[in-house]
Scaffold this motif. Sequence first.
Motif, mmCIF file in Angstrom:
data_model
loop_
_atom_site.group_PDB
_atom_site.id
_atom_site.type_symbol
_atom_site.label_atom_id
_atom_site.label_comp_id
_atom_site.label_asym_id
_atom_site.label_seq_id
_atom_site.Cartn_x
_atom_site.Cartn_y
_atom_site.Cartn_z
ATOM 1 N N VAL A 336 0.833 -1.205 0.000
ATOM 2 C CA VAL A 336 0.000 0.000 0.000
ATOM 3 C C VAL A 336 0.866 1.253 0.000
ATOM 4 N N LEU A 337 1.920 1.241 0.833
ATOM 5 C CA LEU A 337 2.798 2.405 0.938
ATOM 6 C C LEU A 337 3.801 2.477 -0.202
ATOM 7 N N GLU A 338 4.025 1.330 -0.855
ATOM 8 C CA GLU A 338 5.053 1.190 -1.885
ATOM 9 C C GLU A 338 6.442 1.397 -1.300
ATOM 10 N N HIS A 339 6.570 1.150 -0.001
ATOM 11 C CA HIS A 339 7.850 1.183 0.710
ATOM 12 C C HIS A 339 7.770 0.182 1.854
ATOM 13 N N THR A 340 8.873 -0.504 2.124
ATOM 14 C CA THR A 340 8.909 -1.475 3.219
ATOM 15 C C THR A 340 9.422 -0.849 4.507
ATOM 16 N N GLY A 341 10.330 0.111 4.390
ATOM 17 C CA GLY A 341 11.018 0.655 5.554
ATOM 18 C C GLY A 341 10.137 1.169 6.665
ATOM 19 N N PRO A 342 9.081 1.935 6.383
ATOM 20 C CA PRO A 342 8.304 2.507 7.486
ATOM 21 C C PRO A 342 7.737 1.479 8.459
ATOM 22 N N LEU A 343 7.495 0.266 8.006
ATOM 23 C CA LEU A 343 6.918 -0.750 8.892
ATOM 24 C C LEU A 343 7.955 -1.678 9.501
ATOM 25 N N THR A 344 9.199 -1.591 9.054
ATOM 26 C CA THR A 344 10.225 -2.520 9.538
ATOM 27 C C THR A 344 11.418 -1.825 10.177
ATOM 28 N N ASP A 345 11.699 -0.584 9.817
ATOM 29 C CA ASP A 345 12.867 0.097 10.369
ATOM 30 C C ASP A 345 12.704 0.317 11.868
ATOM 31 N N PRO A 346 13.805 0.228 12.621
ATOM 32 C CA PRO A 346 13.723 0.493 14.068
ATOM 33 C C PRO A 346 13.384 1.959 14.323
ATOM 34 N N LEU A 347 12.723 2.209 15.453
ATOM 35 C CA LEU A 347 12.328 3.561 15.814
ATOM 36 C C LEU A 347 13.380 4.201 16.710
ATOM 37 N N VAL A 348 13.439 5.513 16.675
ATOM 38 C CA VAL A 348 14.336 6.266 17.540
ATOM 39 C C VAL A 348 13.736 6.321 18.946
ATOM 40 N N ALA A 349 14.489 5.829 19.947
ATOM 41 C CA ALA A 349 13.999 5.832 21.327
ATOM 42 C C ALA A 349 13.975 7.253 21.867
ATOM 43 N N HIS A 350 13.109 7.496 22.838
ATOM 44 C CA HIS A 350 12.935 8.837 23.382
ATOM 45 C C HIS A 350 13.696 9.075 24.669
ATOM 46 N N GLY A 351 14.453 8.084 25.141
ATOM 47 C CA GLY A 351 15.362 8.293 26.248
ATOM 48 C C GLY A 351 14.783 8.069 27.634
ATOM 49 N N PRO A 352 15.654 8.153 28.662
ATOM 50 C CA PRO A 352 15.238 7.840 30.039
ATOM 51 C C PRO A 352 14.180 8.782 30.597
ATOM 52 N N HIS A 411 9.913 7.139 17.201
ATOM 53 C CA HIS A 411 9.562 7.827 15.962
ATOM 54 C C HIS A 411 10.647 7.562 14.921
ATOM 55 N N ALA A 412 10.323 7.875 13.672
ATOM 56 C CA ALA A 412 11.283 7.746 12.578
ATOM 57 C C ALA A 412 10.763 8.549 11.400
ATOM 58 N N LEU A 413 11.674 8.836 10.482
ATOM 59 C CA LEU A 413 11.318 9.474 9.220
ATOM 60 C C LEU A 413 11.940 8.617 8.127
ATOM 61 N N ALA A 414 11.086 7.827 7.454
ATOM 62 C CA ALA A 414 11.580 6.843 6.495
ATOM 63 C C ALA A 414 10.823 6.961 5.187
ATOM 64 N N ASP A 415 11.564 7.098 4.090
ATOM 65 C CA ASP A 415 10.962 7.115 2.747
ATOM 66 C C ASP A 415 9.822 8.129 2.653
ATOM 67 N N ARG A 416 10.069 9.333 3.149
ATOM 68 C CA ARG A 416 9.074 10.400 3.123
ATOM 69 C C ARG A 416 7.802 10.012 3.870
ATOM 70 N N HIS A 417 7.975 9.243 4.927
ATOM 71 C CA HIS A 417 6.856 8.875 5.789
ATOM 72 C C HIS A 417 7.239 9.173 7.238
ATOM 73 N N LEU A 418 6.325 9.785 7.967
ATOM 74 C CA LEU A 418 6.489 9.956 9.396
ATOM 75 C C LEU A 418 5.968 8.708 10.088
ATOM 76 N N VAL A 419 6.794 8.136 10.971
ATOM 77 C CA VAL A 419 6.427 6.914 11.681
ATOM 78 C C VAL A 419 6.380 7.222 13.172
ATOM 79 N N ALA A 420 5.264 6.853 13.822
ATOM 80 C CA ALA A 420 5.103 7.095 15.258
ATOM 81 C C ALA A 420 4.716 5.793 15.938
ATOM 82 N N GLY A 421 5.450 5.438 16.977
ATOM 83 C CA GLY A 421 5.125 4.264 17.777
ATOM 84 C C GLY A 421 4.379 4.668 19.026
ATOM 85 N N SER A 422 3.364 3.892 19.402
ATOM 86 C CA SER A 422 2.563 4.220 20.573
ATOM 87 C C SER A 422 1.916 2.946 21.099
#
Length: 495
Positions: A336-352, A411-422
């Motif tokens: 659907v996205l025509e990109h694999t990275g947004p659903l598989t790339d690791p997210l940037v942790a937000h720290g302690p 969070h991440a920014l992959a293949d012109r997609h904003l990725v948010a984990g929650s």
Amino acid sequence: MIPSPGDGWIRLSPRKLLLDPFKAVGQAIVPVVVALIGISRSDMRFWPFIVPIAILGPLVLGAIPWLTTHYRLTDTQIQVRRGLLNKSTSTAPLDRVRSVDLEASLLHRILGLQKVEIGTGVDDDRITLDALAAVDAHALRTTLLRRREVGQVPTPLDPREPVPTPLDHQGSLLAQIDWSWLRFAPFSLARLVLLAGAVGVLSQFGDDLPIWNEETATSLWEWITQFALAAVAVVVAIGALATWVLVSVAGYVVQWWNFRLVREHGSLHLTTGLFTTRSITVEEAKVRGVEMTEPVLMRLVGGAELSTLATGVEDGVTQVLPPCPHDVAISVGAAVLEHTGPLTDPLVAHGPLARRRAWLRQVRASLVLISGVAVAVWWFDEPWWWTAVVALVVLAVSALAGESSYRHLGHALADRHLVAGSGVLARIRTVLETDGIIGWVVTQSWWQRRIGLADLTATTAAGAERVLVRDVRLDVAVALADRATPGLLTDFVEA
């Protein structure tokens, strides 16, 4: 007024004359029965008048929609005219058609009919035609979608005629039902709503059940206590588990029977349903992202669900996959996205600091529950050790929930997609095209300002109209927004 021949107006299927009276009877059956029972207890003289009205009334009311509803296609619009006393005409430009959904209940299917819902993406307003012959409904859907895609191809006045176009193909299959996926059904808690509803219905008649007779209840309890309570508990647990498996699997089969997800005519086309069949169309040009959800129990067996985030569709979120293997959700989401990275790339942790916030958020909620238990123990003069036990259990669960919430954060920014984990117990990954972002909102509570964190919200017209990146460092939030939408925050960044 019935349109004169030759002006292109078409009535709904004559079989609607059978459909609507059944629906009218179903809606009126309860008040009619109550009224008849009340009259029968008072005076029988009115029965010769009441019975014909009770029978003929729904038939007449059911026939009115067929007599007063007409539709037609022009070169630029679809028009629907309905109403007996208050007449109305609904119109939609053909180039604004965003979705054409088909639905057929069991009664529709018996009569060979389907309901057509045409969406234009304006305030969830839809043009509904209930009911067309199944062949005509499919022809109308194909005509509207092809007309939207080919632009200036002439549209015939009769929508039941096929449109000459080179796009007559079956599309590409993205996913279809695999009955091995039934193993995920018991791990999805969505069916608990059905059990809750069944319990609610039984509670309405609970007072009439013989078990509530004191003598019956006492004898039943004496019979149960003849056995070991542990054995009784095991039997009850096994029975409850078996009931849950049966309900969840049956619900899965009914909802996802004959499931197919196809890409065709520039749209994602979803068909599913056993008793009530649904055919849902989502225009790909309006799909701005996806959301992959992994509920806590389903994650244990490697399952996930997938939904699209789009504009111009009802609620903005459309579930396009049933509970299925995690790899299937990723592959369909990537298609659907025509990109694999947004659903598989690791997210940037937000720290302690974000971890501490996640823990405190859950512990703060648990303190309310512990306070309520303490008040109840004091009110009923119970031993205080109950409060200590509940506090230990609740705080332990809160700590686990807080750690789980933090691990899902990122969070991440992959293949012109904003990725948010929650997500707290369920792991949710939301992917939004940066082209679909129309603005940013940065908010800070008093506590967040003290430690330099902020909540970054991307506003969009798709899905829930917002994607939240929680508890991220303020400088990271601003930099992320600037990279996702270059130029939009230039004045703020330079300032």
